[in-house]
Write an enzyme that holds these catalytic residues in place. Structure first.
Site, mmCIF file in Angstrom:
data_model
loop_
_atom_site.group_PDB
_atom_site.id
_atom_site.type_symbol
_atom_site.label_atom_id
_atom_site.label_comp_id
_atom_site.label_asym_id
_atom_site.label_seq_id
_atom_site.Cartn_x
_atom_site.Cartn_y
_atom_site.Cartn_z
ATOM 1 N N MET A 258 0.818 -1.209 -0.071
ATOM 2 C CA MET A 258 0.077 -0.045 -0.020
ATOM 3 C C MET A 258 0.952 1.233 0.137
ATOM 4 S SD MET A 258 -2.368 -2.193 -0.503
ATOM 5 C CE MET A 258 -3.744 -0.931 -0.478
ATOM 6 N N SER A 259 0.529 2.176 1.105
ATOM 7 C CA SER A 259 1.348 3.504 0.851
ATOM 8 C C SER A 259 2.573 3.416 1.192
ATOM 9 C CB SER A 259 0.589 4.607 1.547
ATOM 10 O OG SER A 259 -0.608 4.907 1.062
ATOM 11 N N VAL A 260 3.324 2.333 1.720
ATOM 12 C CA VAL A 260 4.774 2.067 1.909
ATOM 13 C C VAL A 260 5.254 2.528 0.410
ATOM 14 C CG1 VAL A 260 6.480 0.394 2.385
ATOM 15 C CG2 VAL A 260 4.394 0.670 3.896
ATOM 16 N N LYS B 223 5.056 4.836 -1.155
ATOM 17 C CA LYS B 223 5.230 6.142 -1.447
ATOM 18 C C LYS B 223 6.637 6.335 -0.860
ATOM 19 C CE LYS B 223 0.563 7.934 -0.898
ATOM 20 N NZ LYS B 223 -0.077 6.693 -0.893
#
Lengths: 455, 455
Positions: free
Chosen positions: A167-169, A171
């Protein structure tokens, strides 16, 4: 911070069809958990994807099928299966580990870690490390101390040979690439986005600096409110979807085309606003600067030199653009290898893989005043830099964080790296921080006491 | 033997939209090449996917994008890019290599192989091994002799770290799994399909034996004539597609559902008829028998124990079923490892991975009379057994073959394994057999003369 913003996997949904999931997502975005009284959620054991029988059998029973046309496949409890199986539902681009033997992780497992006890944020009964595993719907949890694996456990859809959505890891992986390019002199943080990407001249990004994009202090007219049918997130999801568009579709058809449509709201640099589109813009900046896609750079800069043991992958849009804001799936141990590489400032086995300055900049943190205005209750005094969350606590910890409980948590003082994959029913990490952040701090203190070298 | 039968990738096409590609495919199915005068094809160099710039840039120029909504992406010359990138366009299921170090292939490269000369089928000027590489639009070619790599070359979209669609070579991998299950006593070749899959009771498969399915002597009412809008291939492609179906779609929604609709035509056991649906039925038989999907079995029985150096994958339908008839993509060296394992009758490093009887049965061949009635001009006296093509030549060679030039060619007499990935503009292998089969025979003779141990 939606469950699947930009992955294209909710591109076919419309607000009218959203019920409970939209409620959970909206509350999570506001940093609130669903009141327990409103809907008692299944426990980790009750929602175990293997026990529930998703996608088992040839064919699976119709009520156990999780498939592409089923727009509900990122709702709980189905998401507990989906987080390990994005590639079976969507086109993806490989992150190659190369062809060499994996670099072995040294092991020094410590069975006493399960008994480490902490007090959840906000008080309450003390909880053990072991109990927190299921409380957070954890699918995989690995701790490195001094570079050695001291703890490792899997559940749900994951084992050591599988991959899981970060997921947003994602980013933070994208942000690290950008920090490396800056430390190497290839990218200027003071440059305006339009100087690098003329295509974004007319958009809100055009007159933002690279640094503002990386710290998410851009002023953008972009709502991720799934309850609002006019919210920009709907156009974004439709643009991001790799699936064929309806015949009458006239909107943007890729991440890049969508980014060009984003309009300004407010002044750049004033307040932190966590919006995935900044990461997508950064992914584009990186690709244009390096002449390589983010997926290829992750392979060349991290996965191959660090001796990853599994290929990773990115979901992609209809023109093959890796989803730099949330599309990475990887093995837990490989995420740990990356975390250790960051802790070690880019050095591995005495060899420098990237300039230490890239990590130093992240650890310094970003604009704490701008961050404070966003009101993250669980991260008081924190900041956001290079797309990493910086806690500014006594240990100087910093983290990558993704919805439903994904994290890379790095404690430089304790020489500790924690990586976690999870499938918590609530998207926002506010729902699991209370039984995660103090557990990490307690473990750091335990490990520092256990190993005098770390003092 | 269509270009992409059952891959779902032409599920959105309709005959009215087909032009040149349908012509080429139809001619190829009839064993004919397109007359050169009708449309001079680009050469291998002229159609090189890197030189043509497909999918390069961020974003690629619009005329260089090969994407999901573009139903033309398996047409030449685009297919020269697509054969290495199926996963970027379609959902896929991983074939894991596991986590161990790859098993190294021993090398003994012989630069003189390029000069080996042969006479193409049907006469004509002698041609060198080297010249045949481009003449066949080869993307990767590797030769093992006595288990050592004596020749290896890449071009087009492929290199040693990439994967390539194996197309109908997949059938032979599926067939090998079935032969193994039979040799292990788990599967009875005389069983009727309906005894294993009651769901197929009412279909043409119901009263066929497993052996008839494996030798493709089932009598099925199934046309792969893309020029006929009523041909079953259209329903098959729509059923196979993993993409969301149109709202008004009422047909079958998976390989399994499609197989249940196949009606009989003729008598089982009489004639060889090369139809991909037999492989899909066999994949289902295998999954039901073993309780594991074909993708997982390929990992557990082949990829992990043989020390593959890359994960492979299968394309899937909307319920995650691996395309057992053509969905495998793999690295060239790993395909070579599999070929060597077959040549060695299931033994690797002194360890038995599967019963030798599985390969012995394939080498014996199938019903040559039934095969002869199908009229394959380039394979006179041949047969089809366990979904492998058996040449019944002096060397006892047998092969896996896929459209556009994919092959695993095994010559037990010369102790030689040739693996080839290619992207020939013409689907049917009749278009490249003339400059392939005699080259393989010439190389076998060269290698036998070079190494006395092989005599």
């Amino acid at each position: 911070m939606s469950a699947n913003a930009g992955s294209g996997i909710s591109g076919r949904q419309r607000p009218a069809r959203l019920g409970r999931r939209a409620l959970v997502a909206a509350l999570a975005m506001a940093g609130m958990a669903l009141p327990a009284a409103a809907a008692p959620l299944l426990t980790a054991a009750e929602s175990d994807p293997v026990a529930l029988g998703w996608m088992q059998g040839f064919p699976p029973p119709s009520e156990k099928i999780i498939g592409q046309p089923d727009s509900d496949y990122f709702s709980f409890p189905k998401l507990r299966w989906t987080v390990c199986h994005f590639r079976e539902l969507l086109p993806t681009r490989r992150v190659s580990r190369g062809l060499e033997a994996p670099r072995a992780l040294p092991y020094a497992l410590d069975p006493n870690i399960d008994a480490v006890t902490f007090t959840p944020l906000g008080g309450g009964e003390p909880m053990t490390w072991e109990a927190a595993f299921d409380a957070n719907y954890t699918d995989g949890l690995l701790v490195l101390h001094e570079g050695r694996v001291v703890h490792e456990r899997y559940a749900g859809c994951l084992d050591e040979a599988g991959v899981h959505g970060a997921m947003s890891v994602t980013k933070s992986v994208t942000g690290l690439l950008a920090e490396i390019l800056m430390a190497e002199g290839a990218l200027d943080e003071t440059a305006l986005v339009a100087e690098i990407l003329p295509e974004l001249e007319e958009s809100a990004f055009g007159n933002a600096t690279v640094q503002q994009v990386m710290e998410m202090t851009t002023g953008l007219d972009f709502s991720e409110d799934y309850a609002d049918p006019e919210a920009e997130i709907w156009t974004y999801n439709a643009a991001a979807s790799p699936l064929p568009k309806p015949d009458d579709y006239e909107g943007p058809r890729s991440y890049y085309e969508f980014l060009a449509t984003v309009q300004p709201d407010g002044t750049h640099g004033e307040a932190f606003g966590y919006r995935t589109v900044n990461s997508d813009a950064l992914g584009w900046i990186i690709a244009r600067t390096a002449g390589r896609s983010v997926a290829d750079l992750v392979s060349e800069r991290f996965w191959q030199p660090m001796g990853a043991e599994q290929d990773a992958y990115f979901t992609v849009d209809a023109i093959g653009t890796p989803f730099a804001g949330g599309g990475l799936s990887a093995g837990l141990r490989d995420l740990a290898r990356l975390g250790q590489l960051v802790l070690d400032g880019g050095e591995l086995d005495g060899k420098r893989l990237f300039p230490e300055a890239a990590v130093e900049r992240i650890r310094q943190g970003g604009d704490r005043d701008a961050f404070a205005r966003a009101g993250y209750a669980n991260l008081p005094g924190g900041s956001y830099r290079g797309m990493w969350w910086v806690l500014h606590n006594e240990h100087g910890a910093f983290a990558a964080r993704g919805v439903h409980g994904q994290t890379i948590y790095i404690d430089p003082t304790a020489r500790m790296v924690i990586v976690r994959f999870a499938s918590h029913p609530v998207a926002g990490n506010a729902a699991n921080d209370a039984t995660s952040l103090p557990a990490y701090q307690a473990l750091a203190e335990y490990l520092m006491g256990r190993d005098p070298r770390a003092e």
